[in-house]
Motif scaffolding. Sequence first.
Motif, PDB file in Angstrom:
ATOM      1  N   ARG A 149       0.795  -1.235   0.036  1.00 53.45           N
ATOM      2  CA  ARG A 149      -0.009   0.113   0.025  1.00 53.45           C
ATOM      3  C   ARG A 149       0.843   1.063  -0.132  1.00 53.45           C
ATOM      4  O   ARG A 149       0.563   2.364  -0.776  1.00 53.45           O
ATOM      5  N   LYS A 150       1.994   1.366   0.778  1.00 51.42           N
ATOM      6  CA  LYS A 150       2.970   2.380   0.884  1.00 51.42           C
ATOM      7  C   LYS A 150       3.399   2.641  -0.414  1.00 51.42           C
ATOM      8  O   LYS A 150       3.631   3.583  -0.968  1.00 51.42           O
ATOM      9  N   ALA A 151       4.044   1.458  -1.076  1.00 51.04           N
ATOM     10  CA  ALA A 151       4.722   1.504  -2.281  1.00 51.04           C
ATOM     11  C   ALA A 151       3.687   2.034  -3.429  1.00 51.04           C
ATOM     12  O   ALA A 151       4.195   2.844  -4.239  1.00 51.04           O
ATOM     13  N   LEU A 152       2.523   1.746  -3.457  1.00 53.32           N
ATOM     14  CA  LEU A 152       1.394   2.021  -4.427  1.00 53.32           C
ATOM     15  C   LEU A 152       1.301   3.681  -4.486  1.00 53.32           C
ATOM     16  O   LEU A 152       0.939   4.277  -5.228  1.00 53.32           O
ATOM     17  N   ALA A 153       1.367   4.368  -3.172  1.00 56.11           N
ATOM     18  CA  ALA A 153       1.218   5.590  -3.010  1.00 56.11           C
ATOM     19  C   ALA A 153       2.554   6.366  -3.262  1.00 56.11           C
ATOM     20  O   ALA A 153       2.382   7.559  -3.836  1.00 56.11           O
ATOM     21  N   ASP A 154       3.605   5.802  -3.333  1.00 55.13           N
ATOM     22  CA  ASP A 154       4.907   6.548  -3.462  1.00 55.13           C
ATOM     23  C   ASP A 154       5.223   6.254  -5.080  1.00 55.13           C
ATOM     24  O   ASP A 154       6.113   7.051  -5.473  1.00 55.13           O
ATOM     25  N   CYS A 155       4.950   5.039  -5.591  1.00 55.14           N
ATOM     26  CA  CYS A 155       5.653   4.812  -6.846  1.00 55.14           C
ATOM     27  C   CYS A 155       4.804   5.274  -8.283  1.00 55.14           C
ATOM     28  O   CYS A 155       3.647   4.866  -8.140  1.00 55.14           O
ATOM     29  N   ARG A 156       5.352   5.968  -8.960  1.00 53.99           N
ATOM     30  CA  ARG A 156       4.781   6.701 -10.013  1.00 53.99           C
ATOM     31  C   ARG A 156       5.373   5.829 -11.456  1.00 53.99           C
ATOM     32  O   ARG A 156       4.879   5.859 -12.415  1.00 53.99           O
ATOM     33  N   SER A 157       6.756   5.683 -11.432  1.00 52.19           N
ATOM     34  CA  SER A 157       7.334   5.063 -12.578  1.00 52.19           C
ATOM     35  C   SER A 157       8.788   4.506 -11.890  1.00 52.19           C
ATOM     36  O   SER A 157       9.263   4.961 -11.000  1.00 52.19           O
ATOM     37  N   TYR A 158       9.409   3.416 -12.790  1.00 48.26           N
ATOM     38  CA  TYR A 158      10.568   2.919 -12.482  1.00 48.26           C
ATOM     39  C   TYR A 158      11.340   2.585 -13.914  1.00 48.26           C
ATOM     40  O   TYR A 158      10.466   2.262 -14.698  1.00 48.26           O
ATOM     41  N   GLU A 159      12.607   2.449 -14.003  1.00 49.76           N
ATOM     42  CA  GLU A 159      13.256   1.666 -14.991  1.00 49.76           C
ATOM     43  C   GLU A 159      13.412   0.092 -14.517  1.00 49.76           C
ATOM     44  O   GLU A 159      14.145  -0.003 -13.351  1.00 49.76           O
ATOM     45  N   GLY A 160      13.336  -0.514 -15.646  1.00 50.15           N
ATOM     46  CA  GLY A 160      13.725  -2.018 -15.078  1.00 50.15           C
ATOM     47  C   GLY A 160      14.592  -2.546 -16.259  1.00 50.15           C
ATOM     48  O   GLY A 160      15.046  -1.700 -17.194  1.00 50.15           O
ATOM     49  N   GLU A 161      14.772  -3.951 -16.271  1.00 43.83           N
ATOM     50  CA  GLU A 161      15.541  -4.569 -17.234  1.00 43.83           C
ATOM     51  C   GLU A 161      14.923  -5.880 -17.443  1.00 43.83           C
ATOM     52  O   GLU A 161      14.957  -6.621 -16.415  1.00 43.83           O
ATOM     53  N   GLY A 162      15.021  -6.558 -18.654  1.00 49.45           N
ATOM     54  CA  GLY A 162      14.247  -7.607 -19.029  1.00 49.45           C
ATOM     55  C   GLY A 162      14.975  -8.296 -20.150  1.00 49.45           C
ATOM     56  O   GLY A 162      16.307  -7.884 -20.428  1.00 49.45           O
ATOM     57  N   TYR A 163      14.603  -9.311 -20.589  1.00 43.62           N
ATOM     58  CA  TYR A 163      15.474 -10.078 -21.549  1.00 43.62           C
ATOM     59  C   TYR A 163      15.688  -9.414 -23.127  1.00 43.62           C
ATOM     60  O   TYR A 163      16.807  -9.573 -23.602  1.00 43.62           O
ATOM     61  N   ALA A 164      14.792  -8.271 -23.141  1.00 46.63           N
ATOM     62  CA  ALA A 164      15.259  -7.599 -24.485  1.00 46.63           C
ATOM     63  C   ALA A 164      15.724  -6.170 -24.156  1.00 46.63           C
ATOM     64  O   ALA A 164      16.201  -5.508 -24.856  1.00 46.63           O
ATOM     65  N   GLY A 165      16.215  -6.004 -22.850  1.00 42.60           N
ATOM     66  CA  GLY A 165      16.968  -4.853 -22.443  1.00 42.60           C
ATOM     67  C   GLY A 165      16.198  -4.115 -21.327  1.00 42.60           C
ATOM     68  O   GLY A 165      15.278  -4.580 -20.762  1.00 42.60           O
ATOM     69  N   LYS A 166      16.673  -3.000 -21.410  1.00 42.86           N
ATOM     70  CA  LYS A 166      16.151  -1.808 -20.476  1.00 42.86           C
ATOM     71  C   LYS A 166      14.690  -1.294 -20.844  1.00 42.86           C
ATOM     72  O   LYS A 166      14.291  -1.035 -22.074  1.00 42.86           O
ATOM     73  N   PHE A 167      13.796  -0.937 -19.792  1.00 45.96           N
ATOM     74  CA  PHE A 167      12.622  -0.369 -20.176  1.00 45.96           C
ATOM     75  C   PHE A 167      11.945   0.683 -19.020  1.00 45.96           C
ATOM     76  O   PHE A 167      12.628   0.522 -17.742  1.00 45.96           O
ATOM     77  N   GLU A 168      11.027   1.407 -19.446  1.00 43.69           N
ATOM     78  CA  GLU A 168      10.725   2.513 -18.419  1.00 43.69           C
ATOM     79  C   GLU A 168       9.066   1.995 -18.258  1.00 43.69           C
ATOM     80  O   GLU A 168       8.431   1.883 -19.092  1.00 43.69           O
ATOM     81  N   VAL A 169       8.689   1.961 -16.948  1.00 41.17           N
ATOM     82  CA  VAL A 169       7.405   1.474 -16.402  1.00 41.17           C
ATOM     83  C   VAL A 169       6.480   2.870 -16.001  1.00 41.17           C
ATOM     84  O   VAL A 169       7.230   3.507 -15.097  1.00 41.17           O
ATOM     85  N   THR A 170       5.574   3.205 -16.431  1.00 41.79           N
ATOM     86  CA  THR A 170       4.632   4.047 -15.594  1.00 41.79           C
ATOM     87  C   THR A 170       3.352   3.275 -14.752  1.00 41.79           C
ATOM     88  O   THR A 170       2.967   2.312 -15.241  1.00 41.79           O
ATOM     89  N   VAL A 171       3.188   3.690 -13.622  1.00 44.06           N
ATOM     90  CA  VAL A 171       2.502   3.004 -12.665  1.00 44.06           C
ATOM     91  C   VAL A 171       1.172   3.916 -12.488  1.00 44.06           C
ATOM     92  O   VAL A 171       1.429   4.795 -12.180  1.00 44.06           O
TER      93      VAL A 171
END
Length: 245
Positions: A149-171
């Motif tokens: 619940r706290k993470a959902l209140a604070d997190c708006r976007s993040y960058e990660g890395e998958g099999y195809a490389g890096k990506f940016e996620v909007t939450v």
Amino acid sequence: MRTRTSVLATAHIVALAGLLLVSGCGPERQSGPAGGAASRPSPSATSPTAVAAAPLSAAQLKSLVFKVGEVPQDRGPLEAREPRPDAEGRTPRPVSVPACRPLVDVRDSEDAHARVHQIFNWKKNIMGGASLLASYEGDRAQRRFAELRKALADCRSYEGEGYAGKFEVTVEEEKPPAVGDEAIAFRETILVGADMGGFRSEQFTVVRTGGALAVFSELSVGSELSFPAELIARQVDRLRNAQRP
């Protein structure tokens, strides 16, 4: 409102698979509401589930998942599995924003006492879907949910890395269904090329019932789909009944 696109060519699906964090799921397509809902408990239709003296075992969790013939939207086979032994203790997925980490970790719930995954191959959504049932000892499920619940209140976007490389996620937060003792819902969007639908959307619903969590996800490309509330309610009801004395 984004328009739905036609089914992608096989080559595009393979390319998009490299961006996956986890599998999505979803039968009868139901578009979730827009994000921005206030973070709050989702009231259940029944009284709160008492935490069992002992957490549910993997065998008990496996007995609660959907069986062949119970989900007409699924093309089969309906399989449930425990995590592979070689997956235990693996390095966590890189996440650029620490506040977002609980939203990523709950998809595997590696800190659970026991957990069972179920994969869905929908007739109307080639991208497929998944659910996870996880049991916890003592009050760990409640504490885990408070972190979410706290993470959902604070997190708006993040960058990660998958099999195809890096990506940016909007939450984006969404309104959760009124099931279990408490529930949250959120959607993650990754922009992709126009030839691959324009965007990849994965919607998550996490429900706590007593000392257990249920995680449902629905993956789609070029459209915003959500895991059907009817299936969530049925699965959570089974999880509640299994924890009653």
